[in-house]
Design a protein around this motif. Structure first.
Motif, PDB file in Angstrom:
ATOM      1  N   PHE A  57       0.842  -1.205   0.000  1.00  0.00           N
ATOM      2  CA  PHE A  57       0.000   0.000   0.000  1.00  0.00           C
ATOM      3  C   PHE A  57       0.875   1.252   0.000  1.00  0.00           C
ATOM      4  O   PHE A  57       0.615   2.202  -0.742  1.00  0.00           O
ATOM      5  CB  PHE A  57      -0.921  -0.016   1.222  1.00  0.00           C
ATOM      6  CG  PHE A  57      -1.855   1.159   1.283  1.00  0.00           C
ATOM      7  CD1 PHE A  57      -3.000   1.195   0.514  1.00  0.00           C
ATOM      8  CD2 PHE A  57      -1.583   2.228   2.118  1.00  0.00           C
ATOM      9  CE1 PHE A  57      -3.858   2.281   0.564  1.00  0.00           C
ATOM     10  CE2 PHE A  57      -2.440   3.311   2.184  1.00  0.00           C
ATOM     11  CZ  PHE A  57      -3.577   3.346   1.390  1.00  0.00           C
ATOM     12  N   GLU A  58       1.931   1.248   0.825  1.00  0.00           N
ATOM     13  CA  GLU A  58       2.843   2.397   0.881  1.00  0.00           C
ATOM     14  C   GLU A  58       3.510   2.648  -0.456  1.00  0.00           C
ATOM     15  O   GLU A  58       3.659   3.796  -0.876  1.00  0.00           O
ATOM     16  CB  GLU A  58       3.908   2.167   1.962  1.00  0.00           C
ATOM     17  CG  GLU A  58       3.370   2.233   3.368  1.00  0.00           C
ATOM     18  CD  GLU A  58       4.372   1.787   4.422  1.00  0.00           C
ATOM     19  OE1 GLU A  58       4.143   2.119   5.585  1.00  0.00           O
ATOM     20  OE2 GLU A  58       5.370   1.113   4.085  1.00  0.00           O
ATOM     21  N   GLU A  59       3.917   1.569  -1.135  1.00  0.00           N
ATOM     22  CA  GLU A  59       4.546   1.710  -2.444  1.00  0.00           C
ATOM     23  C   GLU A  59       3.574   2.305  -3.463  1.00  0.00           C
ATOM     24  O   GLU A  59       3.968   3.077  -4.330  1.00  0.00           O
ATOM     25  CB  GLU A  59       5.061   0.363  -2.933  1.00  0.00           C
ATOM     26  CG  GLU A  59       6.258  -0.138  -2.153  1.00  0.00           C
ATOM     27  CD  GLU A  59       6.635  -1.572  -2.491  1.00  0.00           C
ATOM     28  OE1 GLU A  59       5.987  -2.189  -3.383  1.00  0.00           O
ATOM     29  OE2 GLU A  59       7.572  -2.082  -1.854  1.00  0.00           O
ATOM     30  N   GLY A  60       2.309   1.947  -3.347  1.00  0.00           N
ATOM     31  CA  GLY A  60       1.301   2.471  -4.246  1.00  0.00           C
ATOM     32  C   GLY A  60       0.962   3.929  -4.005  1.00  0.00           C
ATOM     33  O   GLY A  60       0.427   4.608  -4.872  1.00  0.00           O
ATOM     34  N   MET A  61       1.280   4.414  -2.797  1.00  0.00           N
ATOM     35  CA  MET A  61       1.007   5.816  -2.447  1.00  0.00           C
ATOM     36  C   MET A  61       2.018   6.763  -3.077  1.00  0.00           C
ATOM     37  O   MET A  61       1.735   7.937  -3.262  1.00  0.00           O
ATOM     38  CB  MET A  61       1.002   6.012  -0.935  1.00  0.00           C
ATOM     39  CG  MET A  61      -0.193   5.379  -0.266  1.00  0.00           C
ATOM     40  SD  MET A  61      -0.264   5.470   1.534  1.00  0.00           S
ATOM     41  CE  MET A  61       0.744   6.815   2.021  1.00  0.00           C
TER      42      MET A  61
END
Length: 62
Positions: A57-61
């Motif tokens: 999720f963090e990478e997608g942000m």
């Protein structure tokens, strides 16, 4: 704060707490009158999967 952001921060806080406070879900007989805490395979897998989902999720942000 939106619902998604709240879920992210609460999940991150929970995983940080589990890691820093050495949370276990099982106890075994240590053989010397004490107990030996450990994590079951299921609990460990849930932690690993939640951590991976959070990192994804963090990478997608970004």
């Amino acid at each position: 704060m939106g619902k998604c952001a709240a879920l992210y921060w609460k999940t991150k806080a929970l995983l940080d707490y589990i890691a820093s406070e050495h949370v276990y879900d099982k106890l075994g007989d240590a053989g010397c009158g004490g107990v030996d805490p450990y994590r079951s395979e299921t609990f460990h897998r849930l932690i690993v999967d939640a951590d991976a989902a959070l990192k994804n999720f963090e990478e997608g942000m970004s």
